[in-house]
Design a protein around this motif. Structure first.
Motif, PDB file in Angstrom:
ATOM      1  N   LEU A 135       0.802  -1.226   0.000  1.00 18.78           N
ATOM      2  CA  LEU A 135       0.000   0.000   0.000  1.00 18.78           C
ATOM      3  C   LEU A 135       0.833   1.274   0.000  1.00 18.78           C
ATOM      4  O   LEU A 135       0.275   2.368  -0.138  1.00 18.78           O
ATOM      5  CB  LEU A 135      -0.926   0.011   1.222  1.00 18.78           C
ATOM      6  N   LEU A 136       2.151   1.157   0.174  1.00 19.06           N
ATOM      7  CA  LEU A 136       2.978   2.339   0.364  1.00 19.06           C
ATOM      8  C   LEU A 136       2.851   3.373  -0.755  1.00 19.06           C
ATOM      9  O   LEU A 136       2.757   4.580  -0.468  1.00 19.06           O
ATOM     10  CB  LEU A 136       4.433   1.913   0.554  1.00 19.06           C
ATOM     11  N   PRO A 137       2.849   2.988  -2.039  1.00 19.77           N
ATOM     12  CA  PRO A 137       2.684   4.019  -3.074  1.00 19.77           C
ATOM     13  C   PRO A 137       1.404   4.835  -2.911  1.00 19.77           C
ATOM     14  O   PRO A 137       1.412   6.056  -3.089  1.00 19.77           O
ATOM     15  CB  PRO A 137       2.683   3.207  -4.380  1.00 19.77           C
ATOM     16  N   VAL A 138       0.314   4.169  -2.554  1.00 17.73           N
ATOM     17  CA  VAL A 138      -0.949   4.880  -2.344  1.00 17.73           C
ATOM     18  C   VAL A 138      -0.878   5.721  -1.075  1.00 17.73           C
ATOM     19  O   VAL A 138      -1.314   6.883  -1.052  1.00 17.73           O
ATOM     20  CB  VAL A 138      -2.124   3.888  -2.258  1.00 17.73           C
ATOM     21  N   LEU A 139      -0.317   5.159  -0.012  1.00 16.78           N
ATOM     22  CA  LEU A 139      -0.209   5.889   1.249  1.00 16.78           C
ATOM     23  C   LEU A 139       0.685   7.117   1.099  1.00 16.78           C
ATOM     24  O   LEU A 139       0.393   8.179   1.669  1.00 16.78           O
ATOM     25  CB  LEU A 139       0.351   4.977   2.343  1.00 16.78           C
ATOM     26  N   GLY A 140       1.769   6.981   0.339  1.00 17.03           N
ATOM     27  CA  GLY A 140       2.646   8.115   0.115  1.00 17.03           C
ATOM     28  C   GLY A 140       1.953   9.238  -0.629  1.00 17.03           C
ATOM     29  O   GLY A 140       2.115  10.419  -0.298  1.00 17.03           O
TER      30      GLY A 140
END
Length: 328
Positions: free
Chosen positions: A125-130
């Motif tokens: 999920l990191l790309p979306v969370l970033g």
């Protein structure tokens, strides 16, 4: 000033202390495991957000995922396969690839893989969370993270599926520390550490007086929520530690935390099958075995895998435009 600053350990030593806190959870009465894991999530939020910020285009997402796969899986699979061989059992899909491992019924093959499942969900999920963190006002973001965590907790209660949403605040704190680069002074960090130790002392006192851990006194409270209350005062200390210089020795200590975290519980479970470790000699022998297997997996698997990861990412077309060394 000098004595105070010596209390603030480097980031590598701090990671090793967290791994030792998980070990202590399994060999003593101190209920320190969940608190240590939540702090690992905070650190992961910081370092992975930092890695994401340093991962350039083109192929940013693919490069980031490849980096994480090469960092997590070689040592994990080695420990998993050894445990499977010892138990004479074929590991399932979730045990091999981690997705869903946190929701598997006990006993687990390794015992600590549940937290790696949460880590992997965070990576996914990191790309979306970033993107969300960069475009959302801070106050709105705090409310959103709290709401998602509550929904994740309710979802786990209803379905038994352990999910990243429940633990999102810990990762979000780490991401915020990376974004703000907050570096508390030594006095603030020392007060933070003192408050954390005071809560730990209260927990120890409750056990000695009432023979129950702290979380048993709060009926209906989630254990993870109580662990979060325990670690909250320590966040300034964590922020200060992240900004301490890290030399080669400190990095080695940090590197040892991962194999120790993975191997200590399988060693404990195997050892207790043949010897009563709850004696003075038994504890010393158990700790020696843990240290031996940690060193063996670090030297035999983790270090070669890390050399390969860094060399591969430095030369592979997906990562050819890295401007800084790959280290996280």
């Amino acid at each position: 000033m000098g004595r105070t600053s010596q209390l603030i350990v480097g980031p590598g030593m701090f990671r090793l202390l967290l791994a030792l806190a998980v070990v202590a959870n399994h060999v003593t009465k101190l209920q320190s495991g969940l608190a240590a894991v939540l702090l690992f999530f905070v650190l992961s939020g910081y370092w992975v957000a930092d890695l994401w910020a340093k991962t350039p285009e083109p192929n940013r997402v693919a490069t980031f995922y490849l980096n994480r796969v090469l960092r997590i899986w070689p040592l994990y699979l080695a420990v998993m396969l050894v445990c499977a061989a010892v138990r004479n059992r074929v590991p399932g899909f979730s045990e091999l690839f981690l997705f869903g491992a946190a929701s598997l019924p006990y006993p687990h093959m390794i015992g600590t893989e549940w937290s790696l499942d949460i880590e992997v969900q965070f990576y996914a999920l990191l790309p979306v969370l970033g993107l969300l963190a960069a475009r959302t006002p801070r106050f709105v973001l705090i409310l959103l993270v709290a709401a998602i965590a509550w929904l994740g907790w309710r979802f786990e209660m209803a379905t038994g599926v352990v999910n990243i949403a429940k633990f999102l605040p810990a990762f979000a704190i780490g991401m915020m520390l990376q974004r703000t680069q907050w570096s508390p002074d030594d006095r603030t960090a020392s007060i933070s550490l003192t408050a954390f130790i005071a809560l730990a002392a209260i927990q120890g006192w409750l056990w000695e007086v009432y023979s129950v851990p702290m979380h048993a006194l709060f009926h209906g409270w989630d254990d993870d929520a109580l662990a979060a209350v325990w670690i909250a005062p320590l966040i300034p200390y964590v922020a200060a530690s992240l900004h301490r210089p890290s030399d080669a020795d400190d990095r080695v200590r940090g590197d040892l935390s991962y194999p120790l975290y993975l191997v200590h519980l399988p060693v404990l479970l195997a050892f207790q099958e043949v010897y009563n470790w709850r004696t003075e000699f038994g504890v010393l022998a158990l700790l020696a075995l843990m240290a031996m297997f940690t060193a063996a997996f670090w030297l035999g698997i983790d270090r070669p895998a890390e050399r390969f990861r860094k060399a591969f990412l430095a030369t592979h077309p997906l990562a050819r435009r890295y401007r800084t060394p790959i280290s996280s």
